[in-house]
Design a protein around this motif. Structure first.
Motif, PDB file in Angstrom:
ATOM      1  N   VAL A  31       0.834  -1.211   0.000  1.00 41.15           N
ATOM      2  CA  VAL A  31       0.000   0.000   0.000  1.00 41.15           C
ATOM      3  C   VAL A  31       0.868   1.260   0.000  1.00 41.15           C
ATOM      4  CG1 VAL A  31      -1.664   1.316   1.377  1.00 41.15           C
ATOM      5  CG2 VAL A  31      -2.026  -1.128   0.950  1.00 41.15           C
ATOM      6  N   GLU A  32       1.921   1.270   0.787  1.00 42.49           N
ATOM      7  CA  GLU A  32       2.807   2.439   0.785  1.00 42.49           C
ATOM      8  C   GLU A  32       3.416   2.654  -0.599  1.00 42.49           C
ATOM      9  OE1 GLU A  32       5.342   1.450   4.115  1.00 42.49           O
ATOM     10  OE2 GLU A  32       4.044   2.553   5.518  1.00 42.49           O
ATOM     11  N   ARG A  33       3.800   1.577  -1.247  1.00 42.75           N
ATOM     12  CA  ARG A  33       4.339   1.686  -2.612  1.00 42.75           C
ATOM     13  C   ARG A  33       3.277   2.193  -3.584  1.00 42.75           C
ATOM     14  NH1 ARG A  33       6.180  -3.330  -6.015  1.00 42.75           N
ATOM     15  NH2 ARG A  33       6.644  -2.273  -7.957  1.00 42.75           N
ATOM     16  N   LEU A  34       2.067   1.705  -3.444  1.00 41.92           N
ATOM     17  CA  LEU A  34       0.955   2.139  -4.292  1.00 41.92           C
ATOM     18  C   LEU A  34       0.757   3.647  -4.185  1.00 41.92           C
ATOM     19  CD1 LEU A  34      -1.410   0.899  -6.040  1.00 41.92           C
ATOM     20  CD2 LEU A  34      -2.760   1.006  -3.954  1.00 41.92           C
ATOM     21  N   PHE A  35       0.791   4.173  -2.975  1.00 37.39           N
ATOM     22  CA  PHE A  35       0.587   5.610  -2.779  1.00 37.39           C
ATOM     23  C   PHE A  35       1.802   6.433  -3.211  1.00 37.39           C
ATOM     24  CE2 PHE A  35      -3.185   4.259  -0.704  1.00 37.39           C
ATOM     25  CZ  PHE A  35      -4.068   5.312  -0.889  1.00 37.39           C
TER      26      PHE A  35
ATOM     27  N   ILE B 207       1.431  13.234  -2.181  1.00 39.56           N
ATOM     28  CA  ILE B 207       0.306  12.565  -1.530  1.00 39.56           C
ATOM     29  C   ILE B 207       0.835  12.051  -0.210  1.00 39.56           C
ATOM     30  CG2 ILE B 207      -1.313  10.644  -1.635  1.00 39.56           C
ATOM     31  CD1 ILE B 207      -1.412  11.043  -4.652  1.00 39.56           C
ATOM     32  N   HIS B 208       0.078  12.340   0.848  1.00 39.82           N
ATOM     33  CA  HIS B 208       0.527  12.026   2.205  1.00 39.82           C
ATOM     34  C   HIS B 208      -0.454  11.051   2.860  1.00 39.82           C
ATOM     35  CE1 HIS B 208       3.416  15.253   1.702  1.00 39.82           C
ATOM     36  NE2 HIS B 208       2.433  15.928   1.154  1.00 39.82           N
ATOM     37  N   PRO B 209      -0.203   9.749   2.685  1.00 39.08           N
ATOM     38  CA  PRO B 209      -1.098   8.772   3.298  1.00 39.08           C
ATOM     39  C   PRO B 209      -0.728   8.493   4.747  1.00 39.08           C
ATOM     40  CG  PRO B 209       0.552   7.647   2.004  1.00 39.08           C
ATOM     41  CD  PRO B 209       0.807   9.132   1.836  1.00 39.08           C
ATOM     42  N   VAL B 210      -1.742   8.248   5.547  1.00 39.59           N
ATOM     43  CA  VAL B 210      -1.551   7.726   6.894  1.00 39.59           C
ATOM     44  C   VAL B 210      -2.123   6.318   6.845  1.00 39.59           C
ATOM     45  CG1 VAL B 210      -2.075   7.976   9.345  1.00 39.59           C
ATOM     46  CG2 VAL B 210      -1.773  10.020   7.920  1.00 39.59           C
ATOM     47  N   VAL B 211      -1.272   5.332   7.052  1.00 42.12           N
ATOM     48  CA  VAL B 211      -1.636   3.932   6.882  1.00 42.12           C
ATOM     49  C   VAL B 211      -1.876   3.295   8.250  1.00 42.12           C
ATOM     50  CG1 VAL B 211      -0.876   1.703   5.959  1.00 42.12           C
ATOM     51  CG2 VAL B 211      -0.247   3.830   4.771  1.00 42.12           C
ATOM     52  N   TYR B 212      -2.999   2.585   8.350  1.00 38.98           N
ATOM     53  CA  TYR B 212      -3.358   1.895   9.584  1.00 38.98           C
ATOM     54  C   TYR B 212      -3.500   0.410   9.302  1.00 38.98           C
ATOM     55  CZ  TYR B 212      -4.872   6.620  10.896  1.00 38.98           C
ATOM     56  OH  TYR B 212      -4.923   7.963  11.142  1.00 38.98           O
ATOM     57  N   GLU B 213      -2.791  -0.398  10.063  1.00 41.24           N
ATOM     58  CA  GLU B 213      -2.971  -1.837   9.963  1.00 41.24           C
ATOM     59  C   GLU B 213      -4.169  -2.226  10.824  1.00 41.24           C
ATOM     60  OE1 GLU B 213       1.134  -3.887   9.341  1.00 41.24           O
ATOM     61  OE2 GLU B 213       1.421  -2.195  10.716  1.00 41.24           O
TER      62      GLU B 213
END
Length: 137
Positions: free
Chosen positions: A8-12, A71-77
């Protein structure tokens, strides 16, 4: 193999380029892309890389006047090892408007065997439609 979070981090990381081929390269061949709150005329469910690619190319082509600075994603597992939640903000500018950082969507993403199998995009489609017609948000 990359973890769901890493995928997901790579996708964003790929998103600012607005390159549909690079985006769908991280998806499973039969991936599903859902837009639950789509504006009229926009599909709510797409299946497969080709259909998703065509949709993204069309959607992104209408945003040519918008410059994406990041783009600044905040990712939650989550407790489900395949599911990741993402809140993202886009740092962007439009002609004759100040640069702004806008929260554009929340995403529910399922990753299986290193590929995205579901990308559910809870995005502000009305704002995107206004941006593509050059109206003020």
């Amino acid at each position: 193999m990359q973890s769901p979070r890493e995928v997901v981090e790579r996708l964003f990381q790929e998103l600012p380029a607005r390159d549909a081929d690079r985006f769908v390269a991280l998806l499973a061949p039969d991936a599903v892309f859902e837009i639950p709150f789509a504006v009229p005329g926009m599909p709510t469910r797409l299946r497969g890389r080709d259909e998703i690619r065509r949709h993204l190319e069309q959607r992104w082509s209408g945003l040519t006047d918008i410059q994406v600075h990041g783009i600044h994603p905040v990712v939650y597992e989550t407790t489900d090892p395949e599911v990741v939640l993402v809140e993202n903000e886009v740092d962007m500018s439009r002609p004759n408007a100040p640069r702004e950082r806008v929260r554009t969507s929340v995403n529910v993403i399922r990753v299986r065997d290193g590929e995205v199998v579901l990308f559910r995009d809870y995005m502000d489609t009305a704002r995107t439609a206004r941006l593509s017609t050059h109206q003020t948000s």
